[in-house]
Design a protein around this motif. Structure first.
Motif, PDB file in Angstrom:
ATOM      1  N   GLY A 107      57.660  -0.723  13.788  1.00 64.18           N
ATOM      2  CA  GLY A 107      58.290  -0.182  14.984  1.00 64.18           C
ATOM      3  C   GLY A 107      57.349   0.069  16.137  1.00 64.18           C
ATOM      4  N   HIS A 108      56.104  -0.367  16.045  1.00 68.66           N
ATOM      5  CA  HIS A 108      55.175  -0.203  17.163  1.00 68.66           C
ATOM      6  C   HIS A 108      54.112  -1.290  17.049  1.00 68.66           C
ATOM      7  N   GLU A 109      53.294  -1.373  18.074  1.00 70.86           N
ATOM      8  CA  GLU A 109      52.249  -2.389  18.093  1.00 70.86           C
ATOM      9  C   GLU A 109      51.273  -2.144  16.951  1.00 70.86           C
ATOM     10  N   VAL A 110      51.046  -3.162  16.144  1.00 74.67           N
ATOM     11  CA  VAL A 110      50.179  -3.011  14.990  1.00 74.67           C
ATOM     12  C   VAL A 110      49.449  -4.320  14.726  1.00 74.67           C
ATOM     13  N   SER A 111      48.219  -4.199  14.300  1.00 74.88           N
ATOM     14  CA  SER A 111      47.440  -5.370  13.929  1.00 74.88           C
ATOM     15  C   SER A 111      47.303  -5.400  12.415  1.00 74.88           C
ATOM     16  N   VAL A 112      47.543  -6.560  11.825  1.00 75.09           N
ATOM     17  CA  VAL A 112      47.471  -6.640  10.374  1.00 75.09           C
ATOM     18  C   VAL A 112      46.605  -7.812   9.940  1.00 75.09           C
ATOM     19  N   SER A 113      45.707  -7.545   9.013  1.00 72.83           N
ATOM     20  CA  SER A 113      44.912  -8.579   8.376  1.00 72.83           C
ATOM     21  C   SER A 113      45.620  -8.988   7.089  1.00 72.83           C
ATOM     22  N   TYR A 114      45.035  -9.898   6.342  1.00 70.89           N
ATOM     23  CA  TYR A 114      45.616 -10.326   5.072  1.00 70.89           C
ATOM     24  C   TYR A 114      45.770  -9.119   4.146  1.00 70.89           C
ATOM     25  N   ALA A 115      44.725  -8.291   4.052  1.00 73.54           N
ATOM     26  CA  ALA A 115      44.789  -7.105   3.197  1.00 73.54           C
ATOM     27  C   ALA A 115      45.823  -6.104   3.706  1.00 73.54           C
ATOM     28  N   ASP A 116      45.941  -5.979   5.037  1.00 74.05           N
ATOM     29  CA  ASP A 116      46.956  -5.086   5.604  1.00 74.05           C
ATOM     30  C   ASP A 116      48.359  -5.547   5.238  1.00 74.05           C
ATOM     31  N   VAL A 117      48.591  -6.853   5.283  1.00 75.77           N
ATOM     32  CA  VAL A 117      49.899  -7.398   4.911  1.00 75.77           C
ATOM     33  C   VAL A 117      50.242  -6.994   3.481  1.00 75.77           C
ATOM     34  N   ALA A 118      49.260  -7.135   2.581  1.00 74.25           N
ATOM     35  CA  ALA A 118      49.495  -6.775   1.180  1.00 74.25           C
ATOM     36  C   ALA A 118      49.836  -5.296   1.035  1.00 74.25           C
ATOM     37  N   GLU A 119      49.055  -4.437   1.688  1.00 66.44           N
ATOM     38  CA  GLU A 119      49.267  -2.998   1.547  1.00 66.44           C
ATOM     39  C   GLU A 119      50.583  -2.555   2.183  1.00 66.44           C
ATOM     40  N   ILE A 120      50.855  -2.998   3.409  1.00 67.12           N
ATOM     41  CA  ILE A 120      52.074  -2.567   4.109  1.00 67.12           C
ATOM     42  C   ILE A 120      53.321  -3.112   3.426  1.00 67.12           C
ATOM     43  N   ALA A 121      53.228  -4.342   2.886  1.00 69.82           N
ATOM     44  CA  ALA A 121      54.380  -4.914   2.185  1.00 69.82           C
ATOM     45  C   ALA A 121      54.792  -4.029   1.020  1.00 69.82           C
ATOM     46  N   PHE A 122      53.822  -3.549   0.258  1.00 69.72           N
ATOM     47  CA  PHE A 122      54.132  -2.679  -0.878  1.00 69.72           C
ATOM     48  C   PHE A 122      54.526  -1.273  -0.417  1.00 69.72           C
ATOM     49  N   GLN A 123      53.904  -0.802   0.655  1.00 71.48           N
ATOM     50  CA  GLN A 123      54.213   0.542   1.164  1.00 71.48           C
ATOM     51  C   GLN A 123      55.633   0.635   1.700  1.00 71.48           C
ATOM     52  N   THR A 124      56.083  -0.396   2.390  1.00 68.63           N
ATOM     53  CA  THR A 124      57.382  -0.350   3.075  1.00 68.63           C
ATOM     54  C   THR A 124      58.473  -1.069   2.310  1.00 68.63           C
ATOM     55  N   GLY A 125      58.146  -1.613   1.142  1.00 67.32           N
ATOM     56  CA  GLY A 125      59.141  -2.304   0.340  1.00 67.32           C
ATOM     57  C   GLY A 125      59.947  -1.331  -0.494  1.00 67.32           C
ATOM     58  N   SER A 126      60.557  -1.848  -1.539  1.00 62.84           N
ATOM     59  CA  SER A 126      61.344  -1.001  -2.429  1.00 62.84           C
ATOM     60  C   SER A 126      60.465   0.042  -3.101  1.00 62.84           C
ATOM     61  N   GLN A 127      61.086   1.113  -3.558  1.00 59.68           N
ATOM     62  CA  GLN A 127      60.351   2.264  -4.083  1.00 59.68           C
ATOM     63  C   GLN A 127      59.436   1.894  -5.238  1.00 59.68           C
ATOM     64  N   GLN A 128      59.858   0.925  -6.060  1.00 62.15           N
ATOM     65  CA  GLN A 128      59.040   0.587  -7.228  1.00 62.15           C
ATOM     66  C   GLN A 128      57.729  -0.090  -6.858  1.00 62.15           C
ATOM     67  N   PHE A 129      57.612  -0.549  -5.604  1.00 58.63           N
ATOM     68  CA  PHE A 129      56.391  -1.229  -5.177  1.00 58.63           C
ATOM     69  C   PHE A 129      55.368  -0.282  -4.548  1.00 58.63           C
ATOM     70  N   LYS A 131      53.777   2.469  -5.239  1.00 55.12           N
ATOM     71  CA  LYS A 131      52.607   2.965  -5.975  1.00 55.12           C
ATOM     72  C   LYS A 131      51.518   1.903  -6.134  1.00 55.12           C
ATOM     73  N   HIS A 132      51.873   0.637  -5.885  1.00 56.36           N
ATOM     74  CA  HIS A 132      50.900  -0.445  -6.049  1.00 56.36           C
ATOM     75  C   HIS A 132      50.277  -0.885  -4.723  1.00 56.36           C
ATOM     76  N   ALA A 133      50.570  -0.166  -3.636  1.00 55.38           N
ATOM     77  CA  ALA A 133      50.114  -0.585  -2.305  1.00 55.38           C
ATOM     78  C   ALA A 133      48.593  -0.633  -2.213  1.00 55.38           C
ATOM     79  N   LYS A 134      47.944   0.436  -2.664  1.00 59.92           N
ATOM     80  CA  LYS A 134      46.485   0.496  -2.573  1.00 59.92           C
ATOM     81  C   LYS A 134      45.839  -0.591  -3.423  1.00 59.92           C
TER      82      LYS A 134
END
Length: 454
Positions: A107-129, A131-134
């Motif tokens: 919802g705002h300007e954000v820069s994402v690297s490959y590692a950021d994509v992995a972390e944010i995908a798990f953070q903002t995905g379904s609840q079961q994902f 805990k695996h973001a880090k």
């Protein structure tokens, strides 16, 4: 200049993949935030973008393609090169679209690297994902570092082997082992990698690009000179061990996925990057054609005598052939420095934070860390001084994870639960393809390495 697996990405208002059918991934909900850039930012043109993509995917792996074709078989290698290139390119598109979805989801300007994509995908995905973001971020960064240092090891072996041939011609009495040449090459590499500003590396990288381009033209000249033998002189299929070794080499040659996000971020017209006739597809078609031509005709030209790098097959007694080897040794310095910059930017901030309480000389500590990391690549390269086997190992063990396995997983996590069954099956098959290559390629490479060192 750009380099693999580093920097950040500001996603464009790119097309959302068809597999995303939930409200979270619906195009109607994805309103692009205005792109704001630093006032000193200078966007790159479509032509510059194309050149960066070509440079990022054309390197030492290209010169190893004839050996890979010999391992797999002439026609088997041709077909598998096209298939692997298509899948790798598709995975690049998956990473780009996943990054675009996640940027809009924030919802705002954000820069994402490959590692950021992995972390944010798990953070903002379904609840079961969540805990695996880090862990997802750590794994991506870990394999980025291992891959980049693997590239550096390959460059060191490549430069030392070619330099040895040139020195052996002019000083046959010297009789140095290739490992001694590695130590010699490492000395200037240590000082070159003390440069902490990419702007200082830009001239070195530019020179490397020019020398490498000249070398490719000269190699094709030698391939075409005096004609080619008939295609039936090389078997269409060799054996399954050879196919496994081939997989690692071809993935190494196409493993430019870490370059994708930083390039699109800095484009003047990011929309032109994607699409069936977009810059990414056009660049990857050119890379595939070049790799296919080098592998097919190089293997046909030298047959069973092909070495780990086709540059080693060029005639020793001709000055033009020796110039190619010298050019590539010089080009390696620029390529090594650019690839080495990536793990430094990931590892040093973490280490610096841990030792900040007793680190009285931060600059000296960083230079020491850089030196130790260069020496680590020397030790690893000296342990396996075989270009083709090292390329196959790095490509199969780490390249397959970054290029083929992580992107489909991240796309499913990003769009879960609104993922169609067809998309799940497609991504599952890509992961199976990557895992098969990872296991078989790593096993075959290690087996060959052990037999070569015993």
């Amino acid at each position: 200049m750009f380099f693999k697996n580093h920097d950040t990405f500001i996603a464009s208002d790119s097309t959302i993949p068809l597999l995303c059918q939930s409200s979270a991934c619906s195009p109607k909900r994805q309103i692009a935030a205005p792109v704001t850039r630093d006032e000193n930012f200078k966007p790159i043109s479509n032509c510059e973008t194309m050149l960066h993509l070509l440079k990022g995917n054309i390197g030492t792996g290209l010169f190893a393609m004839p050996g890979a074709f010999k391992n797999a078989g002439l026609w088997t290698g041709s077909v598998l090169t096209i298939i692997t290139a298509y899948i790798c390119t598709h995975c690049m598109h998956m990473l780009v679209t996943s990054a675009a979805i996640l940027k809009k989801r924030k919802g705002h300007e954000v820069s994402v690297s490959y590692a950021d994509v992995a972390e944010i995908a798990f953070q903002t995905g379904s609840q079961q994902f969540v805990k695996h973001a880090k862990l997802a971020r750590v794994l991506v960064n870990l394999f980025i570092c291992v891959t980049q240092l693997g590239f550096c090891c390959v460059y060191l072996v490549f430069a030392s082997t070619n330099l040895k041939q040139v020195v052996d011609y002019y000083a046959p009495h010297l009789q140095w082992d290739v490992r001694e040449f590695m130590c010699l090459v490492t000395i200037p590499l240590i000082f070159l990698n003390w440069l902490r500003d990419l702007k200082l590396l830009a001239p070195v990288s530019l020179l490397a690009n020019i020398l490498q381009s000249i070398s490719i033209v000269i190699v094709f000249y030698y391939i075409a000179r005096d004609g080619l033998p008939p295609t039936d002189s090389i078997p269409a299929f060799n054996n399954w061990i050879g196919v496994s070794l081939f997989f690692g080499t071809v993935v190494f040659s196409f493993e430019g996925i870490g370059l994708i996000l930083p390039i699109q971020k800095d484009m003047r017209h990011p929309r032109d990057f994607e699409g069936w006739n977009g810059i990414l597809n056009v660049a990857m078609v050119l890379v595939t054609c070049l790799a296919l031509a080098m592998g097919f005709y190089g293997c046909l030209k030298y047959g069973a005598e092909i070495q780990g790098s086709i540059t080693l097959n060029l005639p020793q007694n001709e000055i033009l052939a020796r110039l190619v080897k010298v050019f590539m040794v010089l080009a390696i310095f620029g390529s090594y420095a650019m690839q080495f910059y990536v793990p430094i930017q990931i590892l040093w901030p973490v280490l610096e934070k841990k030792i900040e309480t007793f680190n009285k000389h931060p600059l000296a500590s960083e230079l020491m860390f850089r030196t130790l990391l260069v020496l680590l690549t020397l030790c690893l390269a000296a342990a396996i001084p075989k270009i083709d086997l090292y390329i196959s190992l790095v490509g199969a063990m780490t390249g397959s994870l970054l290029a083929l396995i992580f992107p489909p997983i991240l796309e499913i996590v990003t769009c879960w639960p609104g993922v169609s069954k067809m998309a799940i099956v497609k991504n599952f098959l890509i992961v199976i393809f990557g895992l098969t290559g990872f296991i078989s390629g790593t096993y075959a490479s290690i087996k060959k390495i052990l037999s070569a060192t015993m």
